[in-house]
Scaffold this active site. Structure first.
Site, PDB file in Angstrom:
ATOM      1  N   GLU A   1      -6.926  -7.912  -1.013  1.00 19.74           N
ATOM      2  CA  GLU A   1      -7.516  -7.878   0.425  1.00 19.74           C
ATOM      3  C   GLU A   1      -8.888  -7.378   0.571  1.00 19.74           C
ATOM      4  OE1 GLU A   1      -4.981  -5.305   3.132  1.00 19.74           O
ATOM      5  OE2 GLU A   1      -3.232  -5.915   2.316  1.00 19.74           O
TER       6      GLU A   1
ATOM      7  N   GLU B   1       0.881  -1.155   0.011  1.00 25.07           N
ATOM      8  CA  GLU B   1      -0.019  -0.078   0.003  1.00 25.07           C
ATOM      9  C   GLU B   1       0.961   1.342  -0.038  1.00 25.07           C
ATOM     10  OE1 GLU B   1      -2.814  -0.212   3.125  1.00 25.07           O
ATOM     11  OE2 GLU B   1      -4.105  -1.512   1.854  1.00 25.07           O
TER      12      GLU B   1
HETATM   13  C1  GAL Z   1      -4.395  -3.000   4.833  1.00 23.53           C
HETATM   14  C2  GAL Z   1      -2.881  -3.683   4.930  1.00 23.53           C
HETATM   15  C3  GAL Z   1      -2.865  -4.738   5.817  1.00 23.53           C
HETATM   16  C4  GAL Z   1      -3.941  -4.760   6.874  1.00 23.53           C
HETATM   17  C5  GAL Z   1      -5.155  -4.355   6.525  1.00 23.53           C
HETATM   18  C6  GAL Z   1      -6.065  -4.290   7.465  1.00 23.53           C
HETATM   19  O1  GAL Z   1      -4.381  -1.715   4.711  1.00 23.53           O
HETATM   20  O2  GAL Z   1      -2.390  -3.594   3.634  1.00 23.53           O
HETATM   21  O3  GAL Z   1      -1.501  -5.069   6.139  1.00 23.53           O
HETATM   22  O4  GAL Z   1      -3.422  -3.611   7.671  1.00 23.53           O
HETATM   23  O5  GAL Z   1      -5.090  -2.969   6.102  1.00 23.53           O
HETATM   24  O6  GAL Z   1      -7.498  -3.870   7.247  1.00 23.53           O
END
Ligand code: GAL
Ligand code: ZN
Length: 713
Positions: free
Chosen positions: A334, A181
């Site tokens: 994600e 990110e």
């Molecule tokens: C994302 C990140 C992950 C984790 C996740 C939690 O932004 O890439 O590592 O922190 O959020 O929602």
């Protein structure tokens, strides 16, 4: 996107650095190299470094049972691999990759450079980022690195080189995941020096820079390069062009770092795709500039369960990802099975919700559905974040649903690689976004992403699929092009929109567009200067609207427009079905119709009688301009009229409220985001891919249900 890192409300970016012509570069491997033989990708972030090795064995068994076929490993493992400067401990990672491979699970292996170990900041504090007030940010969380730090760069690249050497030939390696990110912003001295280098390249000499930044204003003239800083905290409003250039620079500096890591990986493993995870409409980074440098477009998407507009935001964001992927497949890298931990009050997801969200992404072109994270952490700042295996273990309702979802995704393998056809394009530009939302503008209520959503939502409700495109994109394949806001408009983009309409296209432009040149300097003369000809209208004042009294507008009937009440209906359908009047909010403009005809006029105050909506016949096409922000129902009415002009219809007529309809390949997805059951009438008999049932006529979708319908030949 989470709110944990200071850079998330930062700045930055750059003009698309166009990919090299296909002829001088070998073709890059894409998502296909992962989905071939695997079907839809399903899995999540896997952080085995948080668990003893016995748990890894259980993890792999559970992953297999859940049909997991891809996991992202090592995102935050720098300190585990390099506990002290220059050391390497790969043994544990060898065992993890071997275990996963033996279990038939492919690995998206991360370069662990998003979170350097404490030793880096301790020994070299200059690698730590500095905020705009000059305060250093420390280790103890994550992301504490400066994109312009030579020491960070050297250490990160050394580690990436060793990682690539170590795992280049490991059979589990399916994709590289660079960093995490990207979004860091820094205001340190190294960054100021790098910013000056970037400015020298852009402007050549100080005289040109002074002119570009308009430094005759407020005595801001620069006499020496060394006087130039990043836009640090200052007593009052900062120079908007300096801010805009800094946003461009920051996006570029991050991209340069990403590319440096990527190049090492590509050299060592030319056939393994390289990606990083995007964050949807993440303002600090210009993803149009980044996308050509990605082999796979991947996104992190965390909708807020309490937001009734979440499904629309999701659809818009997924369409952006498909656009960034050039219309090809992308992946959701994600998402969350349930509540996250980074809001103040983390609402859970009701039964069926994560499945609905996941299938929505498939409908809009995703070939991979992964989650953060596989197993919920026992410790650390994210110990309350949902996972695929909760703290309570596999014998839980949540994990059962995860398994069921993994199993059903296998049935969607035939959709892998299928395109999502669209006849409507929506233009979005990061640079214009930065420039538009500068401090000291007429209203901070006119927000670019809100405008995108306002124009997008009525199309979504009608089941009209939309492609997100950058300014300057090829438009000839679209019947309708929607420009919610392009404050900053280059002559080339204005010309491409103009010739698109001249050649028969239908264009809809929102307010405060075509206002400034790429430096953010306002075009003088009546606005929007570069679009005046195609819109057949021009304006002279931007007038933010008070909340009270309401500013009313009125649709003008067709016949009234022609001045002939008895004439047969023309090409513009009847006035708004929602009523003759509507309320204008937030923003208005004093416009004058030139060759255009007013379709709606303001009724109140100083604007009474002035056009609020205009439509112009130009060449063989039509251009619409909206000089205000109408309330929702009027946006729907306007959209229906513009769609009729463009002869575009949704994929299914008469969609009930809350039902999303989108076609991928020849397969129709119906998704019920509403709170109650929804009845939908099909136009042809179909086979349901998830259940294998034959469906015909009308069907009822329970709340949060999804049907995936393949027409029967
Ligand atoms: C994302 C990140 C992950 C984790 C996740 C939690 O932004 O890439 O590592 O922190 O959020 O929602
Ligand atoms: Zn720095």
């Amino acid at each position: 996107m989470t709110g944990d890192s200071p850079q998330r409300d930062g700045t930055p970016g750059l003009r698309p650095d166009r990919p090299a012509a296909a002829s001088d570069q070998p073709a890059r491997p894409g998502l296909h190299s992962l989905t071939a033989g695997r079907g839809m990708l399903f899995g999540g972030d896997y952080n085995p470094e948080q668990w003893p090795e016995e748990v890894w064995v259980e993890d792999v068994a559970l992953m297999r049972a859940a049909h997991v076929n891809l996991v992202t490993v090592g995102v935050f493992s720098w300190a585990r691999i390099e506990p002290e400067p220059g050391t390497r401990d790969f043994g544990w990672l060898d065992r993890v990759l071997d275990l996963l491979h033996d279990g038939g699970i492919a690995v998206d292996l991360a370069t662990p450079t998003a979170s350097p170990p404490p030793w880096l900041g301790h020994r070299w504090p200059e690698t730590l980022p500095v905020d705009e007030s000059g305060h250093r940010l420390y280790y103890g969380a994550r992301n504490q690195w400066c994109p312009s730090s030579p020491i960070y760069r050297e250490r990160a690249l050394a580690l990436v080189t060793d990682l690539a050497d170590r795992y280049a030939d490991h059979p589990a390696l399916a994709m590289w995941h660079v960093g995490n990110e990207y979004g860091q912003v820094c205001h340190c001295d190294d960054t100021a020096a790098a910013f000056r280098g970037w400015l020298r390249e852009r402007y050549g000499d100080l005289a040109t820079l002074n002119e570009a930044w308009g430094t005759t204003f407020w005595s801001q003239h620069y006499g020496q390069w060394d006087e130039i800083l990043t836009p640090r905290r200052a007593p009052y409003l900062r120079n908007p062009t300096q801010m805009l250039d800094f946003q461009r620079f920051c996006s570029d500096a991050l991209l340069a770092h990403y590319r440096a890591e990527r190049d090492i990986l590509r050299r060592r493993t030319p056939s393994v795709p390289v990606t990083t995870n995007f964050m949807g409409f993440f303002k600090p980074v210009d993803y149009w500039a980044w996308a050509p440098h990605e082999d796979v477009v991947a996104n992190d998407w965390y909708p807020f369960p309490g937001d009734p507009r979440s499904p629309v935001r999701a659809a818009l964001t997924h369409d952006l990802m498909r656009g960034l992927a050039g219309g090809g497949p992308w992946m959701l890298l994600e998402q969350a099975t349930d509540g996250v931990n980074w809001q103040k009050h983390n609402l859970p997801k009701p039964a069926g919700q994560f499945r609905l969200e996941s299938l929505q992404a498939v409908a809009r072109g995703a070939d991979g559905l992964c989650y953060f994270q596989w197993r919920a952490s026992r410790f650390g700042a994210e110990r309350y974040h949902a996972a695929m295996v909760p703290h309570a273990g596999a014998d839980t309702r949540l994990h059962t649903r995860v398994r069921e979802h993994g199993a059903e995704l296998r049935r969607l393998a035939p959709l892998v690689g299928q395109p999502v056809p669209a006849r409507v394009a929506l233009v979005h530009d990061w640079q214009s976004w930065w420039a538009c939302e500068s401090d000291g503008r007429p209203s901070d209520r006119l927000l670019v992403t809100d405008q995108l959503l306002r124009f997008y939502e009525p199309l979504w409700r009608r089941g009209v699929t939309v492609d997100l495109v950058p300014p300057g994109a090829e438009l000839s394949g679209y019947r309708l092009v929607v420009v919610p806001n392009l404050f900053l408009l280059s002559d080339a983009t204005a010309e491409s929109l103009t010739s698109y309409v001249r050649d028969g296209g239908v264009l809809l432009v929102g307010p405060f567009s075509g206002v400034a040149d790429p430096l953010g300097h306002i075009h003088t003369g009546r606005f929007p200067a570069p679009l005046r000809e195609v819109l057949g209208a021009s304006g002279e004042a931007w007038l933010p609207v008070a909340d009270d009294p309401p500013l009313r507008c009125r649709w003008i009937a067709d016949a009234e427009q022609r001045g002939d009440a008895d004439a047969p209906a023309g090409t513009v359908p009847d006035p708004s079905p929602t009523g003759v009047e509507f309320t204008a909010t937030i923003w208005s403009e004093l416009m004058r119709a030139e060759s255009a005809r007013p379709v709606a006029t303001f009724l109140d105050g100083d604007l009474a009688g002035a056009p609020a909506v205009l439509r112009n016949e130009f060449g063989t096409g039509r251009a619409w301009y909206l000089a205000t922000v109408p309330q929702e129902a009027a946006m729907v009415a306007l959209t229906d009229r513009v769609l009729a002009d463009a002869a575009v219809t949704g994929v299914l007529p008469d969609l009930p409220d809350g039902v999303e309809a989108v076609r991928r390949g020849d397969t129709l997805f119906l998704l019920n985001h509403g709170a109650g059951p929804a009845r939908v009438t099909l136009t042809e008999p179909a086979g349901e891919l998830l259940t294998g049932d034959r469906v015909e006529g009308a069907l009822t979708l329970a709340p949060r249900d999804v049907v995936v319908l393949k027409p029967l030949a």
